[in-house]
Design a protein around this motif. Structure first.
Motif, mmCIF file in Angstrom:
data_model
loop_
_atom_site.group_PDB
_atom_site.id
_atom_site.type_symbol
_atom_site.label_atom_id
_atom_site.label_comp_id
_atom_site.label_asym_id
_atom_site.label_seq_id
_atom_site.Cartn_x
_atom_site.Cartn_y
_atom_site.Cartn_z
ATOM 1 N N ASP A 422 -28.410 34.944 3.027
ATOM 2 C CA ASP A 422 -28.189 35.169 4.463
ATOM 3 C C ASP A 422 -28.279 33.864 5.244
ATOM 4 O O ASP A 422 -27.511 33.637 6.181
ATOM 5 N N PHE A 423 -29.234 33.000 4.863
ATOM 6 C CA PHE A 423 -29.415 31.743 5.594
ATOM 7 C C PHE A 423 -28.201 30.837 5.423
ATOM 8 O O PHE A 423 -27.754 30.164 6.353
ATOM 9 N N LYS A 424 -27.684 30.777 4.161
ATOM 10 C CA LYS A 424 -26.609 29.836 3.871
ATOM 11 C C LYS A 424 -25.336 30.107 4.681
ATOM 12 O O LYS A 424 -24.553 29.188 4.928
ATOM 13 N N VAL A 425 -25.098 31.369 5.079
ATOM 14 C CA VAL A 425 -23.850 31.675 5.797
ATOM 15 C C VAL A 425 -23.966 31.446 7.308
ATOM 16 O O VAL A 425 -22.988 31.586 8.033
ATOM 17 N N GLN A 426 -25.162 31.097 7.789
ATOM 18 C CA GLN A 426 -25.341 30.842 9.220
ATOM 19 C C GLN A 426 -24.922 29.416 9.553
ATOM 20 O O GLN A 426 -24.925 28.527 8.697
ATOM 21 N N GLN A 427 -24.573 29.226 10.830
ATOM 22 C CA GLN A 427 -24.063 27.914 11.238
ATOM 23 C C GLN A 427 -24.967 27.184 12.217
ATOM 24 O O GLN A 427 -24.745 26.005 12.504
ATOM 25 N N GLY A 428 -26.000 27.888 12.742
ATOM 26 C CA GLY A 428 -26.839 27.191 13.699
ATOM 27 C C GLY A 428 -28.013 28.025 14.152
ATOM 28 O O GLY A 428 -28.284 29.118 13.656
ATOM 29 N N LEU A 429 -28.662 27.495 15.193
ATOM 30 C CA LEU A 429 -29.872 28.095 15.749
ATOM 31 C C LEU A 429 -29.517 28.795 17.061
ATOM 32 O O LEU A 429 -28.667 28.320 17.823
ATOM 33 N N LYS A 472 -25.214 16.596 8.183
ATOM 34 C CA LYS A 472 -25.760 15.863 7.030
ATOM 35 C C LYS A 472 -26.638 16.752 6.153
ATOM 36 O O LYS A 472 -26.932 16.380 5.003
ATOM 37 N N LEU A 473 -27.063 17.895 6.674
ATOM 38 C CA LEU A 473 -27.919 18.794 5.892
ATOM 39 C C LEU A 473 -27.135 19.936 5.264
ATOM 40 O O LEU A 473 -27.732 20.847 4.676
ATOM 41 N N SER A 474 -25.801 19.901 5.366
ATOM 42 C CA SER A 474 -25.008 21.020 4.853
ATOM 43 C C SER A 474 -25.180 21.184 3.346
ATOM 44 O O SER A 474 -25.256 22.311 2.839
#
Length: 511
Positions: A422-429, A472-474
């Motif tokens: 679930d976290f990996k498919v998110q794009q931001g905060l 850079k954290l992708s």
């Protein structure tokens, strides 16, 4: 509509036809005297019709004085008809005088000296062509009269108008066909010629009556006929308080109990009984309300008439009410809706102000938007204006608060744990307000620091100046596994009030 002939007029016409037929057989003194009787009867009839026409013209004059704009065009036509009819009537009167003169004049008793003289009429009407001139003038008058008839009635009036210049069918029969002047005036005694001219005068007056009476009817062709009267009272206010002035406009209204209009109120038809529609509804909500719609009614001329209507009324509380539409708090940076009503006062008569630290914008009668700038309290003061006098009627304090802090989320999760997939498919905060009275209030992410602590790898850290995860954290995000941790620190957000506020750190454990 054809003018009905009274029995006297029918008798005159019948007698004239009989006497004309008898002329072909013998011209005796009795027949000549009979023509004299018929002529006198026609003259009497002409006077009766003229008196009737005079009464109609007087009615026209009276109605013109009452309503010149409506009656004027029809009165002008009626006057033109009278001028044309009088001119032709007088022209015939002159021809009759010529026949009297040419036949030897009148005796001491005022009667024709030579009633049976048979050359004068033929000489004047045929040899001198006056009969042809008469036919042309009568045809022109008929045409002028019919120009005043509405198109939908023209065929009927053309058929029934007394002034008819067509020859009877018998004139076209036989070896020798006769034209109009010959048929009417050849070899007839002078009394018969004068009687015929009197008959044409009678036709003119009766035709004038038909046209003028129809013009008078046209004035009111589109008028409704009302058969009921009812008193109506209109108050200056639907709600009053002790000490206020009540004013009422009282009038009489007319309506028809035999006509059932179609009445549409607020988009729906209502029941109509005896010409009156009744609308009822339970009111709700505070402030001004409107009853509007359309009345449809078929007019006397057959055309459908639509009349829109609109009436406003005010729904107020039992006493003065100052209520924030969301809650009894104003929030800094937001448009806080406010509704103000006062019993006994229409909404448009109410005005409100707010103490220092806020401002009010009136959006409609009884409705305002309050904006505030600093925390604490503000007071809303309400005044009402009536009969030119303004007085204070109420005031109320409201607390002023900052909006609560938003909740930080990744996707729909606010932690403290989240599945790796679930976290990996998110794009931001995200920064969301939860359970807040205002819908759609958003906070923008100004900045934050994102750190990833993965097992067996060094911690990586980047700062973002937008809601999106640092690019850079992708790679590290894609490599997240259960047991890893993601930290969000140094978080700053900005709300609708324009104030940048710092939020506490958030940790997500990946599982």
């Amino acid at each position: 509509m054809a003018l009905p002939k009274d029995p006297r007029q029918k008798m005159i016409n019948f007698m004239y036809l009989v006497l004309t037929a008898m002329l072909a057989l013998n011209v005796s003194a009795e027949i000549l005297n009979a023509f004299d009787i018929v002529n006198n009867s026609i003259l009497t009839s002409n006077k009766v019709v003229e008196e009737k026409n005079d009464r109609t013209y007087k009615i026209f004059a009276k109605q013109l004085a009452d309503d010149p704009e409506k009656v004027g065009p029809f009165k002008k036509k009626a006057d033109n008809v009278k001028v044309a009819a009088d001119s032709m009537f007088n022209y015939l009167e002159g021809m009759k005088s010529d026949l009297v003169r040419l036949s030897g004049g009148l005796n001491d008793e005022g009667e024709l000296k030579n009633k049976g003289e048979q050359n004068v009429v033929s000489q004047l009407m045929l040899t001198e062509k006056k009969g042809y001139e008469l036919k042309s003038k009568l045809e022109a008058l008929r045409k002028v009269l019919l120009t005043n008839v509405p198109a939908d009635k023209l065929q009927e009036f053309s058929r029934t108008l007394p002034l008819n210049i067509e020859l009877p069918k018998e004139a076209s029969k036989g070896i020798e066909k006769k034209d109009w002047p010959t048929y009417h005036f050849a070899d007839v005694p002078v009394i018969a010629g004068i009687t015929l001219l009197s008959k044409f005068q009678n036709d003119i007056r009766n035709s004038e009556t038909m046209i003028v009476e129809d013009l008078l009817n046209q004035v009111h062709a589109d008028d409704f006929k009302f058969d009921q009267l009812k008193g109506f009272v209109s108050l200056n206010s639907k709600n009053l308080m002790s000490g206020q002035k009540v004013e009422a406009q009282i009038m009489i209204g007319a309506y028809s109990s035999t006509v059932t209009p179609e009445i549409i109120v607020n988009g729906a038809p209502i029941d109509v009984k005896d010409g009156i529609g009744t609308y009822s509804s339970i009111v709700s909500g505070l402030g001004p309300k409107t009853i509007s719609g359309i009345i449809r009614l078929q007019g006397p001329n057959g055309k459908m008439i639509e009349q829109p209507f609109s009436e406003t009324y005010n729904v107020g509380a039992s006493a003065t009410s100052i209520s924030a539409d969301k809650m009894n708090v104003f929030y800094i940076g937001l448009q806080n809706p406010l509704t103000i009503t006062a019993a006994g006062y229409p909404a448009e008569a109410i005005n409100a102000t707010i103490t220092d630290g806020g401002s009010l914008q009136k959006t409609s009668a009884g409705h305002y938007i309050a904006t505030v700038r600093k925390s604490g309290t503000v007071k809303v003061n309400v005044t009402a204006t009536q009969n030119g006098e303004t007085k204070s009627i109420a005031s109320q304090e409201f607390r002023v608060k900052y909006m609560p802090d938003p909740v930080l989320k990744v996707g729909m999760s606010k932690g403290p744990s989240m599945k790796a997939a679930d976290f990996k498919v998110q794009q931001g905060l995200r920064a969301d307000l939860e359970n807040f009275v205002f819908d759609g209030v958003r906070f923008d992410i100004v900045r934050y620091t994102m750190s990833i602590d993965a097992k067996g790898r060094d911690m990586v850290e980047e700062t973002a100046s937008s809601p999106y995860f640092p690019p850079k954290l992708s790679g590290s995000i894609r490599s997240l596994k259960p047991g890893d941790f993601v930290y969000f620190d140094n978080i700053s957000v900005k709300g609708p009030d324009g104030i940048v506020r710092d939020l506490p750190s958030v940790t997500f454990k990946i599982n």
